[in-house]
Design an enzyme around this catalytic site. Structure first.
Site, PDB file in Angstrom:
ATOM      1  N   ASN A 136      -2.257 -25.658   5.768  1.00 42.40           N
ATOM      2  CA  ASN A 136      -2.192 -26.416   4.397  1.00 42.40           C
ATOM      3  C   ASN A 136      -1.223 -27.261   3.683  1.00 42.40           C
ATOM      4  OD1 ASN A 136      -4.405 -24.782   3.327  1.00 42.40           O
ATOM      5  ND2 ASN A 136      -2.772 -23.404   4.137  1.00 42.40           N
ATOM      6  N   ARG A 146      -1.965 -30.551   0.084  1.00 45.32           N
ATOM      7  CA  ARG A 146      -0.274 -30.405   0.512  1.00 45.32           C
ATOM      8  C   ARG A 146      -0.060 -30.714   0.960  1.00 45.32           C
ATOM      9  NH1 ARG A 146       0.191 -23.787   1.209  1.00 45.32           N
ATOM     10  NH2 ARG A 146      -2.340 -23.707   0.573  1.00 45.32           N
TER      11      ARG A 146
END
Ligand code: UD1
Ligand code: MG
Length: 447
Positions: free
Chosen positions: A226, A15
């Site tokens: 993330n 991500r």
């Protein structure tokens, strides 16, 4: 207690949408992996093992830059957190003590929290770091049975009842190293993700009559990163904490929200940091110094009572002694400026030494680079360097010497001498008046 750190950082970090491995993205000028290593270093570990995978060569370099004694092991296929920890086993062959598992993408764990975990280890075989989440989302859930931790369930595998539990797994786990590896040997991958979950060791340990417990911390402390959005939130959190800490240490921040610190910035008591100042890594500012607005400092040392800026740039190797003044639009790189010297306006001082109380005039430049090599400029004490002096290095100006404004100094200047190195001035009497008349009449003819 002897401790080995195992820091997991093999994951791809999809991500982040980056060519760079996730754990190398920086917060406050240091890779997030280094933040995790710093937190773990507070326990004075006997061994530190980093598990790398994606971008392993770069991860290894960053890890060794921070701690040359660290071991970097490779997990070539990311089969889960238990599999990742298992990769550290050969590096810990013969190690007798506790293993503490940290994540490379969880940079804010406090030393006090890790100390609480090692303390809890005295009474429990496995200690897991947990937190109460407002919105537990996809975190693993810690299932308690009285005061013992019964098991950890991953979100993907949880029942609705288990999903309603707010106590979440941070990922940080402490256990005796050989017990940990024994338990990991028994972990399978029959679960929703088809991965070897480190979290499964708790239920296996309980079957073996071992004791497990939870140490709690705040959710902010276990913040994992993330995505780029989470990275910027982590940066903001770091900066907010750093500003509060600086103020508590007796530093005045005129507009705290506009000052940006690096992970290792040190600022002494009664220093003043004006608005819009940015600190890169490796800066120490002693007490009673003033860093004026819009200055950028990196890899430098500012001594007591010095004044820097506004709009100054201190680059790596800039060493300012006590009561030095560096003014607007001045850049200092790899240079020692001795006590009370002044470089107040529009100058570049690089690869240089400036003696005490010397005054460097506006627009002075140390011409340190010949296109291939860098050369040094040495200026003595009590000198006066005239405005717009070009000091073509290597060159030395002795104590109490002067250079005339606009000089290009290519030869050494002995102490006490005045160097004049510019074209001689010639005044042409009345020439300006005649030239003006000529130009004005030319303009009149055109219109
Ligand atoms: C993990 C925990 C979960 C916890 C959460 C906290 C497991 C099974 N789950 O889930 O209970 O709430 O962290 O953030 O442990 N990694 C490797 N190799 C691998 C897999 C992962 O090195 O094969 C590393 C990753 O780079 C990362 C860390 O381990 O630093 C965690 O992995 P991740 O996939 O993010 O686990 P989560 O699903 O978040
Ligand atoms: Mg994760």
């Amino acid at each position: 207690m002897t401790i080995a750190l195992i820091i997991l950082g093999a994951g791809m970090g999809t991500r982040m949408n980056s060519d760079q491995p996730k754990v190398l993205h920086p917060i406050a000028g240091a890779p997030m992996l280094v933040h995790a290593m710093k937190a773990g270093a507070s326990l004075d570990p006997a061994k530190t093992v980093i598990v790398a995978g994606h971008g392993a060569a770069a991860v290894e370099k960053a890890a060794l830059d921070f701690d040359p004694t660290a071991d970097v092991v490779i997990q070539s296929e990311q089969l889960g957190t238990a599999h990742a920890v298992a990769q550290a086993q050969p590096a810990l062959d013969g190690f007798d003590g506790d293993a503490l598992v940290l994540y490379g993408d969880t940079p804010f764990i406090r030393p006090e929290t890790l100390a609480a975990m090692t303390a809890a280890r005295l009474t429990h075989d496995i200690v897991v770091l947990g937190f109460e989440a407002d919105a537990p989302g996809r975190y693993g859930r810690l299932i308690m049975q009285d005061d013992q931790l019964a098991k950890i369930v991953e979100f993907k595998d949880a029942t609705d009842e288990e999903k309603s539990v707010n106590l979440c797994n941070s990922g940080v786990i402490a256990a005796d190293a050989s017990t940990l590896f024994d338990l990991i040997d028994a972990v399978g991958n029959d679960n929703a993700a088809g991965e070897y979950y480190l979290t499964d060791i708790v239920a296996i340990a309980r079957e073996r009559q071992l004791k497990a417990t939870v140490v709690r911390c705040t959710e902010a402390e276990t913040l994992g990163i993330n995505s780029r959005a989470e990275l910027s939130r982590a940066e903001a959190l770091f900066q907010s904490n750093a500003r509060t800490a600086a103020q508590a240490d007796g530093v005045t921040l005129t507009a705290p929200e506009t000052v940006f610190f690096a992970h290792d910035t040190v600022i002494g008591r009664d220093s003043v940091i004006e608005p819009n100042v940015v600190f890169g890594p490796g800066v120490t500012v002693e007490s009673n110094a003033t860093i004026r607005a819009f200055s950028h400092l990196e890899g430098c040392h500012v001594s007591r009572g010095a004044v820097v800026g506004p709009y100054a740039r201190l680059r790596p190797g800039a060493e300012l002694s006590e009561n030095v003044k560096v003014g607007n639009f001045v850049e200092i790189k790899n240079a020692q400026i001795a006590e009370g010297a002044k470089v107040n306006h529009l100058s570049y001082v690089g690869d240089a030494e400036i003696g005490a109380r010397s005054n460097i005039g506006a627009g002075t430049i140390t011409c340190n680079y010949d296109g291939v090599f860098k050369h040094k400029t040495t200026i003595g004490a009590d000198t006066f360097i005239g405005s717009n002096t070009m000091l073509v290095a290597p060159v030395t100006v002795g104590d109490a010497a002067m250079t005339a404004s606009g000089s290009v100094i290519t030869r050494d200047v002995p102490g006490g001498d005045l160097a004049v190195a510019r074209a001689k001035q010639e005044n042409k009497a009345g020439f300006a008046v005649r030239l003006f008349e000529k130009l004005k009449s030319r303009k009149a003819k055109r219109s």
